[in-house]
Design a protein around this motif. Structure first.
Motif, short mmCIF file in Angstrom:
data_model
loop_
_atom_site.label_atom_id
_atom_site.label_comp_id
_atom_site.label_asym_id
_atom_site.label_seq_id
_atom_site.Cartn_x
_atom_site.Cartn_y
_atom_site.Cartn_z
N SER A 1 0.69 -1.40 -0.63
CA SER A 1 0.41 -0.04 0.01
C SER A 1 0.70 0.89 0.11
O SER A 1 1.61 1.16 0.46
N VAL A 2 0.50 2.00 -0.89
CA VAL A 2 1.67 3.31 -1.10
C VAL A 2 0.67 4.02 -1.07
O VAL A 2 -0.48 4.23 -1.42
N SER A 3 1.02 5.37 0.20
CA SER A 3 0.58 6.77 -0.08
C SER A 3 0.79 7.94 0.27
O SER A 3 1.38 7.65 0.77
N LEU A 4 0.52 8.83 -0.86
CA LEU A 4 1.25 9.51 -0.57
C LEU A 4 0.32 11.22 0.01
O LEU A 4 -0.99 11.06 0.40
N PRO A 5 1.32 11.90 0.51
CA PRO A 5 1.07 12.90 1.41
C PRO A 5 -0.57 13.70 0.95
O PRO A 5 -0.47 14.63 1.85
N SER A 6 -1.24 14.06 -0.45
CA SER A 6 -1.44 14.12 -0.74
C SER A 6 -3.36 13.76 -0.09
O SER A 6 -4.63 13.83 -0.73
N GLY A 7 -2.82 12.36 -0.14
CA GLY A 7 -4.16 11.38 0.22
C GLY A 7 -4.50 10.51 -0.33
O GLY A 7 -5.23 9.25 0.11
N ASP A 8 -3.77 10.11 -1.57
CA ASP A 8 -4.41 9.31 -2.07
C ASP A 8 -3.82 8.27 -2.55
O ASP A 8 -2.18 8.08 -1.28
N ARG A 9 -4.25 7.17 -2.24
CA ARG A 9 -3.13 6.06 -2.16
C ARG A 9 -3.30 4.92 -2.78
O ARG A 9 -4.69 4.71 -3.76
N ILE A 10 -2.80 4.01 -3.37
CA ILE A 10 -2.37 3.24 -4.49
C ILE A 10 -2.07 1.32 -3.58
O ILE A 10 -1.81 1.32 -2.84
#
Length: 354
Positions: free
Chosen positions: A340-349
């Motif tokens: 699970s990769v989460s960006l500081p923008s709030g998006d998660r992959i």
């Protein structure tokens, strides 16, 4: 044993979990340190440093999670995250070497190497004669001029040597540790491919060094200047390439059950790094064009109540800005089924192994 190696070993013995508050404080301090190291060879491509948190989830029983050092000296010099993949640890992905060359009263040795399709790591040591000018306390900014040449003549890397018109590299980072008491200067290089996965297998390869240099600071009343001091020579160091095992990239795809908002084109784990390509959209473009000066370029890997960090995040636009490429250090390689990769923008992959 050198003092800095022993100190690093002592630090590695403490594997107690840390609190979230402590981790954040450490990250903030580390972010300041990263502003000055490692050093990079510039590339002609727009890039930004960003913070990405990566959470690794295990499917099935993987046993206890242990983080063994890349190698005490090498890991400290490169500030690399530790490998957790058991297959990498069991096969000596970081391979000990013994190649030595002498020239101009200086011995240069290749102590360790790792290599995959995307990155090569080198640990070199220069042993200088007593009272060498390059070992004086006025010296800093040490560097080598060298080329890494494969057995078929391909110049894989040309680090300011002029021995090849073009090489296969996109970025070069390196760190240096001078040990003046032992007359040693240690160099650790990370050589990353210009195009993903294009570095060839090393066969009958050698490293050709032509110069070691340093910047001498001269401070006089009312005046300060720098002067380059160098030692030219011819050091040709053979690489024991038969001991370097090849590892195939591990492919990941979007988890179909996760309802990902971002469109992942590809995600690949190499032994030395993890690379994700995401299709651009208005939100991503706005996010990546923002100012990341205050972001902490760290990745956090969590397992149960433990938290570990990987560093050196890089984002770049690709294919005429239709894709964004995320590349970061990652030690899990083939160990995990779900990432699970989460960006500081709030998006998660959410990714699943293919």
């Amino acid at each position: 044993m050198k003092e800095f190696e022993q100190a690093f070993k002592d630090e590695l013995k403490d594997e107690q979990p840390i609190t979230e508050g402590t981790r954040i404080a450490i990250d903030q301090t580390y972010a300041k340190i990263l502003s000055s190291q490692p050093k990079y060879k510039p590339i002609m491509k727009q890039t930004k440093m960003i913070m990405i948190a990566i959470v690794v989830l295990s499917l099935g029983v993987l046993g206890s999670l242990t983080f063994s050092p890349l190698s005490d000296a090498f890991s400290k010099l490169l500030s690399l995250g530790n490998f957790t993949s058991q297959s990498l640890l069991d096969s000596n992905f970081v391979n000990p070497q013994s190649g030595i060359a002498n020239s101009s009263s200086v011995k240069i040795s290749l102590d360790e190497i790792y290599a995959d399709q995307n990155q090569i790591g080198l640990h070199l040591t220069a042993t200088l004669p007593d009272k060498s000018l390059l070992l004086s306390k006025e010296m800093d900014d040490y560097s080598l001029k060298f080329a890494l040449v494969n057995g078929d003549g391909t110049v894989v890397a040309d680090i300011n040597s002029g021995l090849g018109e073009d090489d296969l590299l996109g970025t070069v980072s390196y760190q240096v540790n001078p040990d003046r008491d032992e007359n040693l200067i240690e160099f650790a290089y990370q050589l990353t491919a210009k195009e993903d996965g294009t570095l060839p297998s090393l066969k009958n390869a050698r490293i050709k060094v032509i110069q070691i240099s340093a910047n001498q600071r001269e401070i006089k009343p009312g005046k300060s200047q720098n002067k380059i001091q160098k030692i030219d020579g011819t050091w040709s160091i053979d690489i024991k390439s038969d001991d370097i095992r090849q590892f195939e990239p591990v492919q990941y795809v979007s988890d179909p059950s996760a309802m990902n908002k971002l469109d992942v084109v590809s995600a690949v784990a190499y032994p030395s790094s993890f690379i994700i390509y995401i299709k651009n959209n208005d939100k991503l473009e706005q996010y990546f064009e923002s100012d990341f000066d205050d972001s902490i370029p760290m990745i956090h890997v969590q397992k149960n109540d433990r938290s570990y960090s990987y560093r050196l995040l890089q984002a770049s636009s690709e294919s005429e800005d239709t894709l964004y490429k995320l590349r970061f250090e990652y030690g899990g390689y083939d160990e995990f089924s779900n990432i699970s990769v989460s960006l500081p923008s709030g998006d998660r992959i959410e990714l699943v192994r293919k």
